[in-house]
Every structure is written in C-alpha cells, then in structure tokens.
Enzyme design. Structure first.
Site, short mmCIF file in Angstrom:
data_model
loop_
_atom_site.label_atom_id
_atom_site.label_comp_id
_atom_site.label_asym_id
_atom_site.label_seq_id
_atom_site.Cartn_x
_atom_site.Cartn_y
_atom_site.Cartn_z
N ARG A 34 0.05 3.91 -0.78
CA ARG A 34 -1.11 5.38 0.12
C ARG A 34 -0.11 6.24 1.10
NH1 ARG A 34 -6.88 3.44 0.09
NH2 ARG A 34 -5.54 1.45 0.73
N ASP A 92 0.13 -1.21 -0.37
CA ASP A 92 0.45 0.30 -0.20
C ASP A 92 0.37 1.22 0.13
OD1 ASP A 92 -1.67 2.47 0.62
OD2 ASP A 92 -3.27 1.12 2.10
#
Length: 218
Positions: free
Chosen positions: A142, A140
């Site tokens: 982000r 991930d």
C-alpha cells in the site's frame, strides 16, 4: 517516489462528485455519509471519502484510512478484523466529525485474486505476510499518496488518525499531512483471526494489545 515528489503529487486531486447516502450495518447501526469522489488521484483507483458528522467542528478531525476488504467488509469473514474495524470507525468518526477514506487496496494492495491465493497458503500454515512473500509479492504494497491527495482536496492537512498501523502515520507525515495524534482502534479478536492479528504485531508492529499465544508465535 521521493518525499518531495510525493508531497507535490498530494496537492493535485480535486473533488469530482459529492452525494449523501445512508450507511447501514448488520447490527442495526445506521448513519448518513457524504460520499466524495475525486479526479486526479495518483494511482487512478476509485477511492472514496465518507464524510461523517461535521469535520469542520474541530481543527483536528478524526480520520481513518480503511483498505477495502471484500471478504471482511461485505461477506463477514472472521479471518480478519476488517469488517468490525469498519463498523467501529464509522460510528466513532460520526460521533466526533471526520472522514473515513475507503481505499481500493484489497489484500494490502495485492488485489482480490492474489489475496485469495494467499488465503490458500495460510490454510497450509503460513501467516498472512509469509503467504504474500511466498507468492512473490510485498508484505504490504500500500501507498497512501492518493489518501493524502484526497485529504488535501477536502481541506484537511492536520488530523487525528484512527489506526493501529504505524506505517499509515509515517506515510501521511511524509506526504505533508500532519498527524497530531494516533488513536488506536478496538481489538476485534475471534478464534479465526487471532493468528492474523499476532502476525500484524510481529511483522509490521501494529499497536494491538494481545495476550501471548506461544503456539501462534512462529
């Protein structure tokens, strides 16, 4: 980025444009939103905020950080739960007053082409996180600094967060945004996305209530 640096960065964005547009979904639901753009976002991406209902009506407006998903949000792919989550969040936020941040973070931040490469690996048996790692990419990628900047520019520093992802609440707290309460989204299962949802629970501890499926646990 350190916590102190991130918190400082989160104060520098400013509202650029605000315009009212209608939102319409395939099931017939529609609502108007004030769509806000920003100058000075840390990552330089064209994120937007959708103001729904009256956020000022409560001290803790309902907010969702929704990462762009072209395949799910626009094309209706059943491989993920992104489209149904976007539809659900829009109605729930409009009912109570709040903001939906539509973040240009396709594929958990790896981009559209990489996400489609990951899809090909998933078709060979890897789950969504394993596929990212096999491509040499983060599970991930982000970062929610820009989201904190957007909220601060809108005058929102305390909120209820509509999410099943604990990392969103952790990052916002670190960035100086107070998450009073985490509100879970619904569980949108299909035969095509069940393995994907189990991977979310197993890898990143999403708070999704799913029946055990031994064949999908690997």
């Amino acid at each position: 980025m350190t916590t102190s640096t991130a918190a400082a960065t989160a104060t520098t964005a400013a509202v650029r444009t605000q315009v009212r547009i209608p939102l319409r979904f395939s099931d017939g639901y529609q609502v108007a939103a004030e769509v806000v753009t920003f100058d000075g976002l840390a990552d330089g991406a064209e994120h937007v905020a959708l103001i729904l209902g009256d956020p000022a009506a409560t001290a803790t407006p309902l907010v969702r950080l929704h990462s762009e998903c072209l395949t799910g949000d626009v094309f209706g792919s059943a491989r993920c739960d992104c489209g149904p989550q976007l539809r659900e969040a829009t109605e729930r936020i409009a009912a109570t007053g709040g903001v939906l941040l539509y973040l240009r973070q396709e594929g958990r931040g790896i981009g559209l082409y990489n996400k489609l490469d990951a899809y090909a690996l998933q078709d060979q048996g890897l789950d969504t996180y394993e596929a990212n790692l096999a491509l040499g990419l983060p599970e991930d990628a982000r970062d929610y600094t820009a989201a904190a900047q957007m909220l601060t520019a809108l005058g929102i520093t305390e909120l209820n967060l509509l999410t099943n992802n604990p990392d969103k609440a952790r990052q916002l707290d670190d960035l100086g945004i107070s998450v009073t309460r985490t509100v879970p989204t619904g569980v949108h299962t299909t035969p095509s996305n069940l393995r994907y949802l189990h991977a979310k629970v197993q890898h990143t501890h999403h708070t999704i209530a799913l029946a055990p499926v031994p064949s999908l646990a690997g």
